[in-house]
Scaffold this motif. Structure first.
Motif, PDB file in Angstrom:
ATOM      1  N   THR A  58       0.791  -1.224   0.000  1.00 52.15           N
ATOM      2  CA  THR A  58       0.000   0.000   0.000  1.00 52.15           C
ATOM      3  C   THR A  58       0.826   1.278   0.000  1.00 52.15           C
ATOM      4  OG1 THR A  58      -0.226  -0.252   2.360  1.00 52.15           O
ATOM      5  CG2 THR A  58      -2.092  -0.931   1.020  1.00 52.15           C
ATOM      6  N   ASN A  59       2.151   1.178   0.135  1.00 50.63           N
ATOM      7  CA  ASN A  59       2.872   2.441  -0.036  1.00 50.63           C
ATOM      8  C   ASN A  59       3.986   2.392  -1.083  1.00 50.63           C
ATOM      9  OD1 ASN A  59       4.975   1.381   1.438  1.00 50.63           O
ATOM     10  ND2 ASN A  59       4.264   2.284   3.359  1.00 50.63           N
ATOM     11  N   GLY A 100       3.706   3.123  -3.994  1.00 49.12           N
ATOM     12  CA  GLY A 100       3.535   4.227  -4.944  1.00 49.12           C
ATOM     13  C   GLY A 100       3.704   5.608  -4.319  1.00 49.12           C
ATOM     14  N   ILE A 134      -4.437   5.180  -5.773  1.00 52.39           N
ATOM     15  CA  ILE A 134      -4.214   5.789  -4.455  1.00 52.39           C
ATOM     16  C   ILE A 134      -4.052   4.713  -3.387  1.00 52.39           C
ATOM     17  CG2 ILE A 134      -6.715   6.074  -4.054  1.00 52.39           C
ATOM     18  CD1 ILE A 134      -4.218   8.664  -2.889  1.00 52.39           C
ATOM     19  N   GLU A 135      -4.637   3.534  -3.603  1.00 54.91           N
ATOM     20  CA  GLU A 135      -4.524   2.464  -2.599  1.00 54.91           C
ATOM     21  C   GLU A 135      -3.141   1.845  -2.572  1.00 54.91           C
ATOM     22  OE1 GLU A 135      -6.971   3.053  -0.848  1.00 54.91           O
ATOM     23  OE2 GLU A 135      -8.416   3.614  -2.380  1.00 54.91           O
ATOM     24  N   GLY A 148      -0.678   3.978  -2.693  1.00 55.54           N
ATOM     25  CA  GLY A 148       0.061   5.145  -2.232  1.00 55.54           C
ATOM     26  C   GLY A 148       0.333   6.176  -3.301  1.00 55.54           C
ATOM     27  N   ASN A 190      -6.455  -3.329   4.992  1.00 57.12           N
ATOM     28  CA  ASN A 190      -5.982  -2.393   3.975  1.00 57.12           C
ATOM     29  C   ASN A 190      -6.020  -3.107   2.634  1.00 57.12           C
ATOM     30  OD1 ASN A 190      -3.280  -3.276   3.040  1.00 57.12           O
ATOM     31  ND2 ASN A 190      -2.694  -2.945   5.169  1.00 57.12           N
ATOM     32  N   ARG A 204     -11.952   0.514  -0.366  1.00 56.75           N
ATOM     33  CA  ARG A 204     -11.281   0.582   0.934  1.00 56.75           C
ATOM     34  C   ARG A 204     -11.926  -0.358   1.941  1.00 56.75           C
ATOM     35  NH1 ARG A 204     -10.038   6.975   0.628  1.00 56.75           N
ATOM     36  NH2 ARG A 204      -8.048   6.678  -0.438  1.00 56.75           N
ATOM     37  N   ASN A 264       0.109   2.103   9.521  1.00 54.56           N
ATOM     38  CA  ASN A 264      -0.952   2.302   8.514  1.00 54.56           C
ATOM     39  C   ASN A 264      -2.193   2.979   9.080  1.00 54.56           C
ATOM     40  OD1 ASN A 264       0.556   0.871   6.524  1.00 54.56           O
ATOM     41  ND2 ASN A 264      -0.091  -1.039   7.482  1.00 54.56           N
ATOM     42  N   ASN A 266       3.735   4.754   7.896  1.00 53.29           N
ATOM     43  CA  ASN A 266       2.675   5.015   6.906  1.00 53.29           C
ATOM     44  C   ASN A 266       1.463   5.704   7.520  1.00 53.29           C
ATOM     45  OD1 ASN A 266       1.633   5.010   4.301  1.00 53.29           O
ATOM     46  ND2 ASN A 266       0.676   3.011   4.530  1.00 53.29           N
ATOM     47  N   PHE A 299       6.999   7.249   8.039  1.00 57.03           N
ATOM     48  CA  PHE A 299       6.510   7.406   6.672  1.00 57.03           C
ATOM     49  C   PHE A 299       5.149   8.095   6.688  1.00 57.03           C
ATOM     50  CE2 PHE A 299       5.092   6.226   2.456  1.00 57.03           C
ATOM     51  CZ  PHE A 299       6.273   6.222   1.739  1.00 57.03           C
ATOM     52  N   ALA A 335       1.782   9.410   4.214  1.00 58.86           N
ATOM     53  CA  ALA A 335       1.126   9.393   2.908  1.00 58.86           C
ATOM     54  C   ALA A 335       1.179  10.814   2.327  1.00 58.86           C
ATOM     55  CB  ALA A 335      -0.312   8.932   3.058  1.00 58.86           C
ATOM     56  N   ASP A 336       1.324  10.884   1.006  1.00 61.37           N
ATOM     57  CA  ASP A 336       1.505  12.161   0.287  1.00 61.37           C
ATOM     58  C   ASP A 336       0.471  13.235   0.604  1.00 61.37           C
ATOM     59  OD1 ASP A 336       3.719  11.563  -1.108  1.00 61.37           O
ATOM     60  OD2 ASP A 336       2.685  10.955  -2.947  1.00 61.37           O
TER      61      ASP A 336
END
Ligand code: SF4
Lengths: 460, 196
Positions: free
Chosen positions: A193-194, A196, A224-225, A227, A293, A423, B18, B75, B101, B103-104
């Protein structure tokens, strides 16, 4: 220099660059909805700044709208107020609004493409993370926060750092009954999930080239899922055919000129990406998620992995699943086919095709929520509604619905829902609800059986 | 926006990975049309039991911990782009979020609201979490000018990255709208010369 699709669209929109800082990126289309816009309107009003380009903004009401009795006044007071505020803000600022009940109303990422508002080569933003959907047309489309909504209101621009580039290629031929949703769930289950984060993703390879526009939207929707801020697919004849003749698409000569330009956009052969992943279509099966997730997915016939990791264990505890067990035969009481990932006509055709002549299991509540008024009308026109009615499914009116459970469409505490949304976070579909993400086909089969079945075995 | 320079504060540990924005502020609380009040529902479903009673096991309810720094697992802020998440954290009184980390979109939203995301290595995050849990009175020093985060009275210190432009904005308390408005002429020129 060899350039990527992303480079070409991005570079064409740079107004200015700050030394050692971000760039000023011009935004062609700004989509807004009721939940993430009111504070931005307030901000501008407070600072006495006018909306710079109202005719590049299109508004819809989707997140907070009821999916039943849309002709009646909304019961929930806060929701009613939020929608009213959107109408007032749009009216005051000369912004086109497709409000509840309008023939163009729908989930923002469903209605804009189907009206031809979304076009290749554009920059498109919306205060919603799944704006990545519009990348299916070869546009740069991404979600923004409310402060950024205010920035675009004020200047039609955003201050951004150019993201790095990522390419995910899938080649070969997909097996029967493997849908675009399975492809993207598979990719996310493999890269996480991250993977990206910090990147903009391009999907390439013959699997995407052979996909319909609706399938491509399902893929880009879930960028987006993993990242990524967004995902895109090179525009081609499939794209042009889809856009052609749509309400707000360019017409005649102008359309021909656009196509000439759009054909220059695909990534140059030999262009280099910062990161690449490659997958083989034949390795992909129908998928389900088992955790909280979207990266926690397995092939439907596979067992939940056995990992020793705190957050993995926390997730399984929430879902009430055990390490190493299979999801096959798990009883399921709720099925939701909808959301900006899978609420387009093709999704309902797939479901109807499977459901036809069958009956929903008694234990199941099955909600079908079209992405827009146009999809709803099409469902009726094609006779799919009759199939759903006969099988005991409930066709509701368009909106985000149980995807985020902001309205009354909530999955009760502790219940599982096989959902075509994007999600499976804790409580996403209602407090204490447990979401299993899947394709419309897997969702339909679950509703018929009242439990998860190995659809691959059944259909082969 | 409030100016940010150096912050001395105790910290609250939240060692969960997360953490998505649906956990930070669940969708059912997004109906408000202003920016205030979201702090009451920050981490709502972790902070309160179903019956509305505070969950004594959740870190924000643990009287041991306080401060305006949240130290969270890897995350942080993934998922929905809702800026309400940043508003809820700010409204609760937090000024800095530390994670290995971010998220953007969350990162951008936080910076646009004067909430500083401090990204540190996994090892340093571990050190922070263990120092805070060992001694909840531990003070952290976040120095934006030097881009460092330090555990007061110990040798534990590390630097963090921040975009130079964003740093200037935070230190001076101004935002992107001010900058973009100053570019109006360039934007208009771009519009009339558009090549696509
Ligand atoms: S359908 Fe779900 S994911 Fe899509 S815009 Fe609505 S709430 Fe967001």
């Amino acid at each position: 220099m060899k350039r990527t699709l992303f480079d070409k669209v991005w570079d064409a929109h740079v107004v200015d660059s700050i030394k050692n800082g971000p760039q000023v990126l011009y935004i062609d289309k700004h989509l807004i909805h009721e939940v993430t816009s009111p504070q931005a309107f307030n901000e501008l009003e407070k600072r006495k700044i006018p909306i710079f380009r109202p005719n590049q903004i299109v508004a819809t009401a989707d997140h907070n709208t009821p999916t039943q009795n849309q002709h009646l006044p909304i019961k929930d007071e806060l929701s009613r107020k939020q929608l009213k505020q959107l109408s007032q803000n749009c009216k005051k600022n000369n912004i086109t609004l497709y409000e509840l009940g309008h023939e163009y109303n729908g989930i923002v990422h469903v209605m804009a493409p189907e009206l031809g508002i979304t076009q290749p080569g554009m920059t498109i933003v919306c205060g919603d993370s799944h704006t990545s959907t519009h990348g299916a047309f070869g546009s740069i489309a991404f979600g923004i926060g409310t402060s950024q909504v205010a920035q675009v209101f004020a200047s039609q621009c955003l201050l951004l750092k150019k993201p790095k580039s990522l390419r995910v290629s899938v080649n070969g031929t997909l097996k029967n009954n493997v849908l675009p949703k399975d492809v993207i769930l598979y990719i996310i289950s493999k890269i996480g999930t991250n993977a990206g984060t910090g990147y903009f993703c391009e999907y390439a390879g013959d699997v995407f080239e052979n996909m319909s526009m609706e399938g491509r939207m399902t893929i880009c929707n879930m960028s987006i899922e993993m990242g990524a801020r967004g995902g895109m697919i090179a525009p081609d004849q499939t794209t042009f055919n889809y856009v052609k003749g749509k309400e707000f698409a360019p017409k005649g000569r102008e359309f021909e000129n656009k196509i000439t330009y759009w054909k220059t956009l695909p990534t140059d052969v030999g262009a280099v990406f910062d990161k690449e992943y490659t997958f083989d279509a034949k390795d992909i099966d129908p998928m389900v998620t088992y955790g909280t997730n979207p990266g926690m997915g397995v092939k439907i016939s596979e067992n939940i992995p056995e990992l020793n990791d705190d957050s993995f264990e926390k997730s399984l505890k929430y879902m009430n699943f055990k390490k190493g067990e299979s999801l096959i035969n798990k009883p399921i009481n709720f099925v939701f086919i909808g959301s900006c990932t899978n609420s387009r006509i093709e999704d309902f055709r797939v479901a109807a095709n499977y459901i036809k002549g069958k009956q929903k299991a008694n234990n199941v509540t099955a909600w079908l929520v079209p992405g827009s008024k146009k999809v709803e009308a099409q469902i009726i026109k094609e006779g799919l509604k009759d199939i759903f009615d006969d099988a005991g499914f409930e066709l509701r009116q368009p909106g985000c619905s149980a995807c985020l459970a902001m309205n009354d469409d909530k999955i009760p505490q502790g219940e599982y829902c096989v959902s075509t949304s994007n999600r499976n976070f804790e409580g996403r579909q209602g407090q204490g609800s447990r979401t299993i993400l899947a394709s419309p086909l897997v969702a339909a089969a679950t509703a018929i059986e009242g439990r998860i079945i190995d659809i691959t075995k059944q259909l082969n | 926006m409030e100016k940010f320079t150096t912050l001395y504060s105790k910290a609250i540990p939240l060692a969960i990975e997360n953490i998505d924005t649906d956990q930070i502020i669940p969708a059912r609380f997004l109906k408000a049309t202003n920016r205030k009040g979201f702090g009451d529902n920050l981490f709502r479903d972790w902070r309160f039991n179903k019956d509305g009673v505070k969950n004594p096991h959740f870190t924000l309810n643990d009287p041991k911990y306080s401060g305006s720094i949240l130290v969270a697992g890897d995350n942080f802020g993934c998922g929905s782009s809702r800026e309400h998440a940043a508003w809820a954290l700010s409204d609760y009184g937090l000024k800095v979020i530390v994670s290995s980390f971010f998220a953007d979109i969350f990162k951008g939203n936080a910076l646009n609201n004067g909430l500083l995301p401090v990204q540190v290595s996994t090892e340093f995050l571990k050190t922070l979490l263990s120092e805070i849990t060992k001694n909840p009175e531990t003070q952290l020093i976040v120095n934006l000018e030097n881009q460092t985060i330090t555990v007061a009275g110990t040798p534990y210190s590390t630097s963090f990255e921040i975009d130079a432009y964003k740093k200037t904005c935070l230190i001076n308390g101004y935002d992107d709208i001010d900058y973009l408005l100053s570019k109006k002429n360039a934007i208009k020129a771009f519009e009339s010369a558009k090549a696509y």
